[in-house]
Scaffold this active site. Sequence first.
Site, PDB file in Angstrom:
ATOM      1  N   ARG A 146       1.149  -1.087   0.059  1.00  0.00           N
ATOM      2  CA  ARG A 146      -0.005  -0.055   0.462  1.00  0.00           C
ATOM      3  C   ARG A 146       0.924   1.173   0.198  1.00  0.00           C
ATOM      4  O   ARG A 146       1.693   1.277   0.371  1.00  0.00           O
ATOM      5  CB  ARG A 146      -0.507   0.520   1.838  1.00  0.00           C
ATOM      6  CG  ARG A 146      -1.744  -1.285   1.367  1.00  0.00           C
ATOM      7  CD  ARG A 146      -2.956  -1.165   2.327  1.00  0.00           C
ATOM      8  NE  ARG A 146      -3.322  -2.626   2.837  1.00  0.00           N
ATOM      9  CZ  ARG A 146      -3.725  -3.097   3.560  1.00  0.00           C
ATOM     10  NH1 ARG A 146      -2.220  -3.240   3.869  1.00  0.00           N
ATOM     11  NH2 ARG A 146      -4.135  -4.536   3.549  1.00  0.00           N
ATOM     12  N   LYS A 170      -1.718  -2.034   7.918  1.00  0.00           N
ATOM     13  CA  LYS A 170      -3.550  -2.286   8.657  1.00  0.00           C
ATOM     14  C   LYS A 170      -3.427  -2.566  10.209  1.00  0.00           C
ATOM     15  O   LYS A 170      -2.964  -3.802  10.075  1.00  0.00           O
ATOM     16  CB  LYS A 170      -4.957  -2.092   7.827  1.00  0.00           C
ATOM     17  CG  LYS A 170      -5.156  -1.143   6.638  1.00  0.00           C
ATOM     18  CD  LYS A 170      -6.386  -2.179   6.144  1.00  0.00           C
ATOM     19  CE  LYS A 170      -6.901  -0.864   5.178  1.00  0.00           C
ATOM     20  NZ  LYS A 170      -7.918  -0.920   3.894  1.00  0.00           N
ATOM     21  N   HIS A 251      -2.463   1.463  -5.900  1.00  0.00           N
ATOM     22  CA  HIS A 251      -3.464   0.657  -5.418  1.00  0.00           C
ATOM     23  C   HIS A 251      -3.664   0.422  -7.234  1.00  0.00           C
ATOM     24  O   HIS A 251      -3.271  -0.937  -6.287  1.00  0.00           O
ATOM     25  CB  HIS A 251      -4.470   1.388  -5.334  1.00  0.00           C
ATOM     26  CG  HIS A 251      -4.919   0.531  -4.530  1.00  0.00           C
ATOM     27  ND1 HIS A 251      -4.542   0.367  -2.482  1.00  0.00           N
ATOM     28  CD2 HIS A 251      -6.046  -0.310  -4.092  1.00  0.00           C
ATOM     29  CE1 HIS A 251      -5.102  -0.061  -2.027  1.00  0.00           C
ATOM     30  NE2 HIS A 251      -5.894  -1.207  -2.898  1.00  0.00           N
ATOM     31  N   ARG A 254      -0.011  -2.194  -6.839  1.00  0.00           N
ATOM     32  CA  ARG A 254      -0.864  -3.295  -6.139  1.00  0.00           C
ATOM     33  C   ARG A 254      -1.724  -4.543  -6.419  1.00  0.00           C
ATOM     34  O   ARG A 254      -1.437  -5.354  -6.068  1.00  0.00           O
ATOM     35  CB  ARG A 254      -1.512  -3.047  -4.456  1.00  0.00           C
ATOM     36  CG  ARG A 254      -1.648  -3.469  -3.282  1.00  0.00           C
ATOM     37  CD  ARG A 254      -1.918  -3.292  -2.280  1.00  0.00           C
ATOM     38  NE  ARG A 254      -3.312  -3.681  -1.239  1.00  0.00           N
ATOM     39  CZ  ARG A 254      -2.247  -4.283  -0.340  1.00  0.00           C
ATOM     40  NH1 ARG A 254      -1.388  -4.619  -0.909  1.00  0.00           N
ATOM     41  NH2 ARG A 254      -3.077  -4.944   0.322  1.00  0.00           N
ATOM     42  N   HIS A 277      -3.579  -8.497   4.175  1.00  0.00           N
ATOM     43  CA  HIS A 277      -5.139  -8.949   4.092  1.00  0.00           C
ATOM     44  C   HIS A 277      -5.446  -9.768   5.624  1.00  0.00           C
ATOM     45  O   HIS A 277      -5.251 -11.006   5.973  1.00  0.00           O
ATOM     46  CB  HIS A 277      -5.306  -9.888   2.780  1.00  0.00           C
ATOM     47  CG  HIS A 277      -5.905  -8.618   1.445  1.00  0.00           C
ATOM     48  ND1 HIS A 277      -5.530  -9.074   0.338  1.00  0.00           N
ATOM     49  CD2 HIS A 277      -5.561  -7.672   1.732  1.00  0.00           C
ATOM     50  CE1 HIS A 277      -6.262  -8.400  -0.358  1.00  0.00           C
ATOM     51  NE2 HIS A 277      -5.360  -7.190  -0.007  1.00  0.00           N
ATOM     52  N   TYR A 286      -8.960 -11.700  -6.191  1.00  0.00           N
ATOM     53  CA  TYR A 286      -7.828 -12.081  -7.798  1.00  0.00           C
ATOM     54  C   TYR A 286      -8.483 -13.297  -8.344  1.00  0.00           C
ATOM     55  O   TYR A 286      -8.302 -12.815  -9.536  1.00  0.00           O
ATOM     56  CB  TYR A 286      -7.037 -11.133  -7.735  1.00  0.00           C
ATOM     57  CG  TYR A 286      -6.627 -10.186  -6.776  1.00  0.00           C
ATOM     58  CD1 TYR A 286      -5.690  -9.009  -7.658  1.00  0.00           C
ATOM     59  CD2 TYR A 286      -6.112 -10.282  -4.842  1.00  0.00           C
ATOM     60  CE1 TYR A 286      -6.097  -7.806  -6.324  1.00  0.00           C
ATOM     61  CE2 TYR A 286      -5.980  -8.566  -4.441  1.00  0.00           C
ATOM     62  CZ  TYR A 286      -5.836  -7.380  -5.084  1.00  0.00           C
ATOM     63  OH  TYR A 286      -5.339  -7.164  -4.709  1.00  0.00           O
TER      64      TYR A 286
END
Length: 310
Positions: A146, A170, A251, A254, A277, A286
């Site tokens: 990110r 995150k 992004h 990514r 994630h 994906y």
Amino acid sequence: MKEFLKSFEEYLKVEKNRSPHTVEAYTRDLSQFQAFLTREAGGDGITGIDHLTVRRYIGSLYKKEKKSSVGRKLASIRSFFDFMIKKGYMANNPAGMVSIPKREKTLPSFISVDEAFALMEVPQGPSLGKVRDRAILELFYSCGLRVSELVGLDRNDIDLKEGVLKVLGKGSKERIVPIGEKAVSAIEKYLKVRDQGSGIRDQLHPAPYTLHPNRPLFLNLRGGRLTQRSVERFVKKYTSGLAVGKKVTPHSLRHTFATHLLDNGADLRGIQEMLGHASLSTTQKYTHLSMDRLMAVYDKAHPKAKSSGQ
């Protein structure tokens, strides 16, 4: 309400350890809600706020905002009132009864392998800015970071000898990501130019850069940490000359990283770990993307895919 918002901002920074980007987003969302209260009720006090007030505000957003933005703003309001309950200022959450809108299902944007390779070659020249930008593009494509993670990297987060990177993602969750040889080479070149090259000390103002492990990995030409906005700006600049026919952002790179790994047989769980994630379902988009591409190739190439019209 203003004094409570200030306390909430400190709570996010200190107790929840949220990133500056997240704190800024929460603050902006709640400032907009405060402005609505001032317009609608002539004041911004919290005592008269109920679920109908929140519902009216959310309803007003549908006229001008995407569902994803409306959902994020409602989540910000819910978090604020949860904080108010935790601190004993309120007994219940007036936003708790308001439904979060279902988000539109969108497939991530990405570029092809050839386009990615071409993009890596755009920054040319021996200057500090060019070798830094090349290293950043290589790292985006090599690691799927990110943009907030990339600008937050410090010198001691990267082990070029082992070819690994420590990333703070995150929720302040750390993960280890492998770095490809091309990215390692580009970063080594950048560090050499930055730390030892002629003229670099004149560019880094106000003081010469010292090799301290906790200093930022990627610097602007004044010696400070790069901002997300700066990175987004130069990615846009470098991709504007490529005939990709789509908007390319950090992004997008990514998404490109993940899609190319999956296309070449990488395990979905492994991709999940590298992307950071929390849920496998987030990574599974994906799979749908690759399946759509596979079906398009099949329809185009297989002689029995379509009717011959006879």
